[in-house]
Design an enzyme around this catalytic site. Structure first.
Site, PDB file in Angstrom:
ATOM      1  N   TYR A 192       2.200  -9.993   2.339  1.00  0.00           N
ATOM      2  CA  TYR A 192       1.872  -9.993   1.022  1.00  0.00           C
ATOM      3  C   TYR A 192       1.548 -11.872   0.306  1.00  0.00           C
ATOM      4  O   TYR A 192       1.541 -12.268  -0.628  1.00  0.00           O
ATOM      5  CB  TYR A 192       3.753  -9.789   0.420  1.00  0.00           C
ATOM      6  CG  TYR A 192       3.560  -8.781   0.796  1.00  0.00           C
ATOM      7  CD1 TYR A 192       2.527  -7.114   0.964  1.00  0.00           C
ATOM      8  CD2 TYR A 192       5.326  -7.359   0.845  1.00  0.00           C
ATOM      9  CE1 TYR A 192       2.966  -6.087   1.193  1.00  0.00           C
ATOM     10  CE2 TYR A 192       5.123  -7.205   0.904  1.00  0.00           C
ATOM     11  CZ  TYR A 192       4.184  -5.762   1.538  1.00  0.00           C
ATOM     12  OH  TYR A 192       4.533  -4.477   2.145  1.00  0.00           O
ATOM     13  N   ARG A 224      -2.189   7.760  -7.239  1.00  0.00           N
ATOM     14  CA  ARG A 224      -1.879   8.232  -8.509  1.00  0.00           C
ATOM     15  C   ARG A 224      -2.511   6.911  -9.433  1.00  0.00           C
ATOM     16  O   ARG A 224      -3.303   6.562 -10.347  1.00  0.00           O
ATOM     17  CB  ARG A 224      -0.772   8.056  -9.694  1.00  0.00           C
ATOM     18  CG  ARG A 224       0.034   9.556  -8.857  1.00  0.00           C
ATOM     19  CD  ARG A 224      -0.677  10.878  -9.613  1.00  0.00           C
ATOM     20  NE  ARG A 224      -0.676  10.653 -11.252  1.00  0.00           N
ATOM     21  CZ  ARG A 224      -0.199  11.208 -11.810  1.00  0.00           C
ATOM     22  NH1 ARG A 224       1.145  11.503 -11.380  1.00  0.00           N
ATOM     23  NH2 ARG A 224      -0.079  10.656 -13.487  1.00  0.00           N
ATOM     24  N   LYS A 239       9.309   0.483 -11.778  1.00  0.00           N
ATOM     25  CA  LYS A 239      10.534   0.910 -11.771  1.00  0.00           C
ATOM     26  C   LYS A 239      11.264   1.076 -10.425  1.00  0.00           C
ATOM     27  O   LYS A 239      10.948   1.763  -9.326  1.00  0.00           O
ATOM     28  CB  LYS A 239      10.446   2.029 -13.063  1.00  0.00           C
ATOM     29  CG  LYS A 239       9.982   3.439 -11.632  1.00  0.00           C
ATOM     30  CD  LYS A 239      10.820   3.799 -11.303  1.00  0.00           C
ATOM     31  CE  LYS A 239      10.438   5.404 -10.258  1.00  0.00           C
ATOM     32  NZ  LYS A 239      10.949   5.646  -9.278  1.00  0.00           N
ATOM     33  N   CYS A 246       0.593  -0.736  -0.336  1.00  0.00           N
ATOM     34  CA  CYS A 246      -0.005  -0.043  -0.509  1.00  0.00           C
ATOM     35  C   CYS A 246       0.741   1.361   0.097  1.00  0.00           C
ATOM     36  O   CYS A 246       0.494   1.986   0.903  1.00  0.00           O
ATOM     37  CB  CYS A 246      -0.799  -0.049   0.882  1.00  0.00           C
ATOM     38  SG  CYS A 246      -1.833  -1.748   0.787  1.00  0.00           S
ATOM     39  N   ALA A 247       1.647   1.760  -1.377  1.00  0.00           N
ATOM     40  CA  ALA A 247       2.648   2.478  -1.352  1.00  0.00           C
ATOM     41  C   ALA A 247       2.208   4.006  -1.514  1.00  0.00           C
ATOM     42  O   ALA A 247       0.497   4.057  -2.574  1.00  0.00           O
ATOM     43  CB  ALA A 247       3.413   2.256  -2.483  1.00  0.00           C
ATOM     44  N   ARG A 284       1.764  -5.507   4.746  1.00  0.00           N
ATOM     45  CA  ARG A 284       1.927  -6.174   6.257  1.00  0.00           C
ATOM     46  C   ARG A 284       1.538  -5.206   7.499  1.00  0.00           C
ATOM     47  O   ARG A 284       1.843  -5.718   8.965  1.00  0.00           O
ATOM     48  CB  ARG A 284       3.328  -5.842   6.549  1.00  0.00           C
ATOM     49  CG  ARG A 284       4.416  -6.645   4.792  1.00  0.00           C
ATOM     50  CD  ARG A 284       5.783  -6.486   5.501  1.00  0.00           C
ATOM     51  NE  ARG A 284       6.569  -7.373   4.163  1.00  0.00           N
ATOM     52  CZ  ARG A 284       7.812  -7.264   3.968  1.00  0.00           C
ATOM     53  NH1 ARG A 284       7.936  -6.882   4.703  1.00  0.00           N
ATOM     54  NH2 ARG A 284       8.550  -8.877   3.319  1.00  0.00           N
ATOM     55  N   ALA A 310       0.559   4.338  -5.384  1.00  0.00           N
ATOM     56  CA  ALA A 310      -0.264   3.280  -4.907  1.00  0.00           C
ATOM     57  C   ALA A 310      -2.243   4.193  -4.859  1.00  0.00           C
ATOM     58  O   ALA A 310      -3.018   4.040  -5.924  1.00  0.00           O
ATOM     59  CB  ALA A 310      -0.564   2.137  -4.541  1.00  0.00           C
ATOM     60  N   ASP A 365      15.724   5.827  -8.370  1.00  0.00           N
ATOM     61  CA  ASP A 365      14.112   6.431  -8.477  1.00  0.00           C
ATOM     62  C   ASP A 365      14.298   7.274  -9.444  1.00  0.00           C
ATOM     63  O   ASP A 365      13.515   7.467  -9.636  1.00  0.00           O
ATOM     64  CB  ASP A 365      14.972   7.462  -7.004  1.00  0.00           C
ATOM     65  CG  ASP A 365      12.815   7.576  -6.653  1.00  0.00           C
ATOM     66  OD1 ASP A 365      11.758   6.940  -6.583  1.00  0.00           O
ATOM     67  OD2 ASP A 365      13.334   8.821  -6.691  1.00  0.00           O
TER      68      ASP A 365
END
Length: 328
Positions: free
Chosen positions: A61, A22, A100, A15-16, A41, A19, A180
């Site tokens: 996960y 965007r 990426k 759940c970044a 987690r 996400a 990055d």
């Protein structure tokens, strides 16, 4: 899916922030894909994401990958976790869209893409910007000869210093500016100069405390002698664009990599001593990315996305191994 088939059932693995901001809002616009489950987690975070985006919450996960009601996963984990979890998802029989860089090294990319080919599964790397219509506008001008013959490209992606606690300062999580930010102008160079790029020089500036590169630059040369100069980092003022310099003019694109859905890009065309600014229409690059992912699965296009991952990883690795390192 297209043609009246059942929608692709997607799971979110991690759940970044990307996400939440965007990817998932863009995904919600598509009927071809449905978000089935989200995993973290942290049970509370999974529950919060699931409630907001209408999916089942999953804690862990491995638990997500074991579900029988998924066709594919989207992985926005920290960089060092991309390849390991993409590999586990492929082994579970799932198609994979991964943030990426999909792999940190060329060997890692080769192992991952070999697995995807063996399982006949689509493995795609998220460079959403290549699907934005502003890139098509630039290519059309090039094809029309608006700036004559292309001579060189300069591309930059950099932003102001990050908080000390940011995960991009952590080497064990695949931190650093090259993986990055640098991957974006390198991908732009491939987009216009092709895949046979030689790294003729590179530098990386390394933070003495965090032990990750926080700035860098590279000089690339194509087989016909066209050059590309790329710069990147997170100790700069903001820059997110590229310039194509030809025999008769220049094309500049601003906000080339991270254009929001409602942002109207500006393309600058310099020719015959005149400068023209063209306002382009907004576009939803993340929505198009998910659509392309679903279409690749529908077509069974395993080779194309895998090949792209391998070529990108080789170029990034050549920059890393060529670079002279300096303290910040």
């Amino acid at each position: 899916m297209p043609g009246g088939r059942t929608p692709l059932r997607l799971g979110l693995l991690g759940c970044a922030d990307i996400a939440q901001r965007r990817a998932l809002p863009s995904l919600a616009r598509l009927r071809d894909i449905t978000l089935t489950a989200v995993a973290s987690r942290d049970a509370g975070k999974a529950e919060s994401f699931a409630r907001r985006f209408g999916a089942d919450p999953v804690t862990g996960y491995e638990e997500l990958l074991a579900r029988p009601d998924l066709d594919a996963v989207y992985i926005p984990l920290p960089a060092a976790m991309h390849a390991p979890w993409a590999g586990r998802a492929l082994e579970a029989g799932l198609h994979v869209l991964v943030e990426k860089p999909a792999a940190a090294t060329a060997d890692e990319a080769a192992r991952l893409t070999r697995l995807a080919r063996e399982r006949q599964l689509v493995l795609m790397e998220n460079f959403a910007f290549v699907h934005h219509r502003q890139q098509q506008a630039v290519r059309q001008l090039l094809e029309e000869g608006a700036i004559g013959e292309l001579r060189s490209l300069s591309a930059e992606f950099a932003f102001p210093p990050l908080p000390e606690t940011d995960i991009r300062h952590r080497p064990e999580l695949g931190g650093g500016a090259l993986l990055d930010a640098g991957v974006y102008p390198l991908r732009a160079a491939r987009m216009f100069l092709g895949d046979e790029l030689e790294v003729t020089g590179a530098t990386l500036r390394v933070h003495h405390e965090h032990r990750v590169d926080v700035a860098g630059a590279a000089l690339l040369t194509g087989p016909t002698g066209i050059s590309a100069q790329v710069g990147f980092g997170f100790v700069h003022s903001y820059r997110c664009g590229y310039t194509l310099w030809g025999s008769a003019g220049r094309i500049g694109l601003h906000r080339a990599y991270s254009a929001p859905d409602d942002f109207a890009p500006t393309l600058t065309l310099e020719c015959d001593g005149r400068t023209e600014e063209r306002r382009l229409t907004p576009d939803r690059q993340f929505t198009t990315l998910f659509r392309k992912f679903a279409e690749a699965i529908s077509r069974g296009d395993v080779a194309g996305p895998a090949r792209d991952i391998e070529r990108q990883a080789r170029l990034v690795e050549r920059v890393a191994t060529t670079a002279r390192r300096f303290p910040l």
